[in-house]
Design a protein around this motif. Sequence first.
Motif, mmCIF file in Angstrom:
data_model
loop_
_atom_site.group_PDB
_atom_site.id
_atom_site.type_symbol
_atom_site.label_atom_id
_atom_site.label_comp_id
_atom_site.label_asym_id
_atom_site.label_seq_id
_atom_site.Cartn_x
_atom_site.Cartn_y
_atom_site.Cartn_z
ATOM 1 N N ARG A 123 -61.329 76.527 105.285
ATOM 2 C CA ARG A 123 -60.229 77.233 106.111
ATOM 3 C C ARG A 123 -60.103 78.762 105.661
ATOM 4 N NH1 ARG A 123 -55.552 73.632 107.408
ATOM 5 N NH2 ARG A 123 -56.232 71.356 107.284
ATOM 6 N N VAL A 124 -60.465 78.937 104.373
ATOM 7 C CA VAL A 124 -60.673 80.527 103.951
ATOM 8 C C VAL A 124 -61.837 80.905 104.487
ATOM 9 C CG1 VAL A 124 -60.761 81.846 101.731
ATOM 10 C CG2 VAL A 124 -59.147 80.060 102.021
ATOM 11 N N GLU A 125 -63.084 80.280 104.458
ATOM 12 C CA GLU A 125 -64.213 80.830 105.144
ATOM 13 C C GLU A 125 -63.896 81.198 106.613
ATOM 14 O OE1 GLU A 125 -67.502 78.680 102.437
ATOM 15 O OE2 GLU A 125 -66.757 77.628 104.127
ATOM 16 N N ALA A 126 -63.273 80.263 107.218
ATOM 17 C CA ALA A 126 -63.105 80.564 108.684
ATOM 18 C C ALA A 126 -61.864 81.848 108.803
ATOM 19 C CB ALA A 126 -62.565 79.472 109.319
ATOM 20 N N LEU A 127 -61.271 82.016 108.131
ATOM 21 C CA LEU A 127 -60.148 83.387 107.997
ATOM 22 C C LEU A 127 -61.138 84.375 107.602
ATOM 23 C CD1 LEU A 127 -57.127 84.037 108.432
ATOM 24 C CD2 LEU A 127 -57.132 83.817 105.680
ATOM 25 N N VAL A 128 -61.886 84.396 106.862
ATOM 26 C CA VAL A 128 -62.610 85.399 106.456
ATOM 27 C C VAL A 128 -63.427 85.992 107.613
ATOM 28 C CG1 VAL A 128 -64.595 86.379 105.192
ATOM 29 C CG2 VAL A 128 -62.554 85.099 103.981
ATOM 30 N N ALA A 129 -64.032 84.811 108.234
ATOM 31 C CA ALA A 129 -65.000 85.329 109.352
ATOM 32 C C ALA A 129 -64.360 85.736 110.454
ATOM 33 C CB ALA A 129 -65.550 83.920 109.982
ATOM 34 N N GLU A 130 -62.806 85.640 110.526
ATOM 35 C CA GLU A 130 -62.137 86.000 111.795
ATOM 36 C C GLU A 130 -61.543 87.472 111.374
ATOM 37 O OE1 GLU A 130 -57.794 84.811 113.542
ATOM 38 O OE2 GLU A 130 -59.232 83.175 112.850
ATOM 39 N N LEU A 131 -61.218 87.822 109.904
ATOM 40 C CA LEU A 131 -60.534 88.987 109.742
ATOM 41 C C LEU A 131 -61.682 90.037 109.418
ATOM 42 C CD1 LEU A 131 -57.857 87.771 107.145
ATOM 43 C CD2 LEU A 131 -57.430 88.712 109.618
ATOM 44 N N LEU A 132 -62.846 89.547 109.001
ATOM 45 C CA LEU A 132 -63.874 90.304 108.482
ATOM 46 C C LEU A 132 -65.118 90.066 109.291
ATOM 47 C CD1 LEU A 132 -63.383 90.672 104.853
ATOM 48 C CD2 LEU A 132 -62.364 92.380 106.452
ATOM 49 N N PRO A 133 -65.377 90.060 110.529
ATOM 50 C CA PRO A 133 -66.253 89.398 111.383
ATOM 51 C C PRO A 133 -67.626 90.081 111.117
ATOM 52 C CG PRO A 133 -64.947 90.651 112.809
ATOM 53 C CD PRO A 133 -64.280 90.826 111.599
ATOM 54 N N ALA A 134 -67.665 91.194 110.509
ATOM 55 C CA ALA A 134 -68.996 92.030 110.052
ATOM 56 C C ALA A 134 -69.431 91.602 108.771
ATOM 57 C CB ALA A 134 -68.781 93.528 110.005
ATOM 58 N N LYS A 135 -68.676 90.790 107.921
ATOM 59 C CA LYS A 135 -69.148 90.467 106.552
ATOM 60 C C LYS A 135 -70.037 88.809 106.859
ATOM 61 C CE LYS A 135 -67.331 90.213 102.500
ATOM 62 N NZ LYS A 135 -68.154 90.725 101.811
#
Length: 136
Positions: A123-135
Amino acid sequence: MSDKPSVLFVCVHNAGRSQMAAGFLTALSDGVIEVRSAGSLPAHQVNPAAVAAMAEVGIDITAQVPKVLTTEVVQASDVVITMGCGDACPIFPGKRYEDWELDDPAGQGVEAVRPIRDDIRRRVEALVAELLPAKV
């Protein structure tokens, strides 16, 4: 949302689920996301099984301390993710709220905490992908 998004993880005791989520988000965002956690009825210490489960994946949450949920910490966050805190979390307009249904690791051994930890990580990985798509 500001240049540095902020996420608040909330569970009842701020001793297991929210601490693991905060640990993952801190590690996976490399400090680009401001990470907070709190509980509606904070415990006296972080769940030792959660600490052990996180250590298995290389994340040290031993220095964390359960914190009380305040109106101010909710207001200071862009995203508020609840994990079973019920109606204790204040709602403010303009905030993004999510409720993650997760088993409570309280009173369980590390074997039972591992699947909860792994679910939180996804869930956190998906959240990071959403909040920081460039990362990603």
